[in-house]
Design an enzyme around this catalytic site. Structure first.
Site, mmCIF file in Angstrom:
data_model
loop_
_atom_site.group_PDB
_atom_site.id
_atom_site.type_symbol
_atom_site.label_atom_id
_atom_site.label_comp_id
_atom_site.label_asym_id
_atom_site.label_seq_id
_atom_site.Cartn_x
_atom_site.Cartn_y
_atom_site.Cartn_z
ATOM 1 N NE ARG A 119 -4.768 -15.551 -11.265
ATOM 2 C CZ ARG A 119 -4.930 -16.604 -12.076
ATOM 3 N NH1 ARG A 119 -6.069 -17.283 -12.067
ATOM 4 N NH2 ARG A 119 -3.948 -17.005 -12.872
ATOM 5 C CB CYS B 243 -9.242 -20.879 -8.298
ATOM 6 S SG CYS B 243 -9.562 -22.623 -8.599
ATOM 7 C CG HIS C 183 -3.104 -21.863 -10.161
ATOM 8 N ND1 HIS C 183 -2.389 -20.934 -10.886
ATOM 9 C CD2 HIS C 183 -4.390 -21.772 -10.599
ATOM 10 C CE1 HIS C 183 -3.198 -20.314 -11.730
ATOM 11 N NE2 HIS C 183 -4.415 -20.800 -11.571
ATOM 12 C CD GLN D 4 -6.944 -18.441 -8.478
ATOM 13 O OE1 GLN D 4 -7.057 -18.462 -9.702
ATOM 14 N NE2 GLN D 4 -7.661 -17.629 -7.722
ATOM 15 N NE ARG E 159 -3.389 -22.132 -16.800
ATOM 16 C CZ ARG E 159 -4.580 -21.894 -16.258
ATOM 17 N NH1 ARG E 159 -5.672 -22.329 -16.842
ATOM 18 N NH2 ARG E 159 -4.679 -21.214 -15.138
ATOM 19 C CG ASP F 101 -10.189 -26.051 -8.374
ATOM 20 O OD1 ASP F 101 -10.957 -25.526 -9.200
ATOM 21 O OD2 ASP F 101 -9.008 -26.347 -8.638
HETATM 22 N N1 CP Z 1 -8.394 -19.826 -12.005
HETATM 23 C C1 CP Z 1 -7.783 -19.922 -13.211
HETATM 24 O O1 CP Z 1 -6.570 -20.140 -13.295
HETATM 25 O O2 CP Z 1 -8.615 -19.670 -14.262
HETATM 26 P P1 CP Z 1 -8.291 -20.019 -15.782
HETATM 27 O O3 CP Z 1 -8.157 -21.519 -15.881
HETATM 28 O O4 CP Z 1 -9.482 -19.494 -16.551
HETATM 29 O O5 CP Z 1 -7.016 -19.342 -16.167
#
Ligand code: CP
Length: 312
Positions: free
Chosen positions: A296, A268, A127, A130, A100, A228
């Site tokens: 997830r 998300c 992403h 997701q 990430r 989002d």
């Molecule tokens: N939706 C998502 O990626 O959540 P986090 O930022 O908590 O990993």
């Protein structure tokens, strides 16, 4: 080496196999296959996370592997070691790497210089973990017996708010890939950018999303309403301005009433109630946000298992 840096890294056939496997893994969570047996997977985070961090750590463990969680600020990357050298070194210890980070070029550089599969756990551009989870979660409603990607065809997604964001980009690419209609609504200054058009062209997908400043137009007859947070990680300095500009794009009772009667609300997470979505919509039975969060785990386990299968 097969990586998962963007939705189109898997073919449609492979995506269907991932969704089918996710359904199987969900049904047999603690007595499923262990394709990561004796493997160690790095989970490298440059940014905060709740869902991605926990679901991957638990998922690697449930697949029989050992998760090595790394905060980039506590590695030598933070002191200037190059991505190229870091990727080569990590490839000598690990069997795969979930990252990430900020720029999409960082995951691409890890993939280019290392010799292990890299999974994109969110970049500023997209992403994909997701998005695969979101599609799987919708498929659980549309074709519960088979999670058949054919049942996504023709469904309309309405995306509200920052239409140049990573989630918007992922939805635009996924809608084109899976044959869905997508209408995005937001302020003119947050229209989809050239980067997502380039990504569609590179993948050989049609550029057929629509963007409007009229939220009612986007919501009309939608099957999925998606939003989002308006202030993503890295945008904190612009928070007040973003919230003011995007308030007309809140998903609320009016937006849901403009959509199909059985439309799903998806997010998300984390959510900011009464900013991008009203508390009423978040708590409505049409909201499937916690199914998304749970899935997830199952979908990412399927993605990891698929990568191991392809790369073996
Ligand atoms: N939706 C998502 O990626 O959540 P986090 O930022 O908590 O990993």
């Amino acid at each position: 080496m097969q990586h998962f840096l963007t939705e189109t890294d898997f073919s449609l056939e492979q995506a269907q196999e991932v969704f089918s496997l996710a359904r199987t893994l969900k049904a047999s969570r603690l007595n499923g296959p262990q394709p990561l047996n004796m493997q160690s997977w790095g989970l490298l985070f440059y940014k905060s996370s709740t869902r991605t961090r926990i679901s991957f750590e638990v998922g690697v463990n449930e697949l029989g592997g050992f998760p090595v969680v790394l905060n980039s600020s506590q590695t030598q990357i933070n002191r200037g070691e190059t991505i190229a050298d870091s990727a080569k070194v990590m490839s000598r210890y690990l069997h795969g790497l979930v990252i990430r980070t900020f720029g999409h070029d960082i995951v691409e550089d890890f993939a280019r210089h290392g010799s292990i599969p890299v999974v994109n756990g969110l970049t500023d551009f997209n992403h994909p973990c997701q998005l695969y989870t979101d599609l799987f979660t919708a498929l659980e409603r549309y074709s519960p017996d088979a999670v058949d990607i054919e049942s996504l065809k023709g469904k309309k997604v309405a995306f509200f708010g920052d239409c140049a964001s990573n989630m918007a980009n992922s939805w635009i690419v996924s809608a084109a890939m899976f044959g869905m209609e997508i209408a995005l609504a937001g302020p003119e200054t947050f229209a989809p950018g050239q980067a997502v058009v380039d990504a569609l062209n590179t993948a050989g997908l049609p550029v057929n999303y629509t963007f409007t400043t009229d939220p009612s137009e986007a919501a009309a007859s939608a099957d999925i309403l998606y939003t989002d947070v308006w202030v993503s990680m890295g945008n904190e300095a612009e928070a007040a301005d973003r919230i003011e500009q995007m308030m007309p794009y809140q998903v609320n009772r009016q937006r849901m009433a403009e959509a199909n009667p059985d439309a799903l609300f998806m997010h998300c997470l984390p959510a900011h109630a009464e900013e991008e979505v009203s508390r009423e919509v978040l708590d409505n039975p049409q909201s499937i946000i916690f199914d998304q969060a749970e899935n997830r785990l199952h979908v990412q386990k399927a993605i990891l298992a698929k990568l191991v299968e392809i790369n073996t």
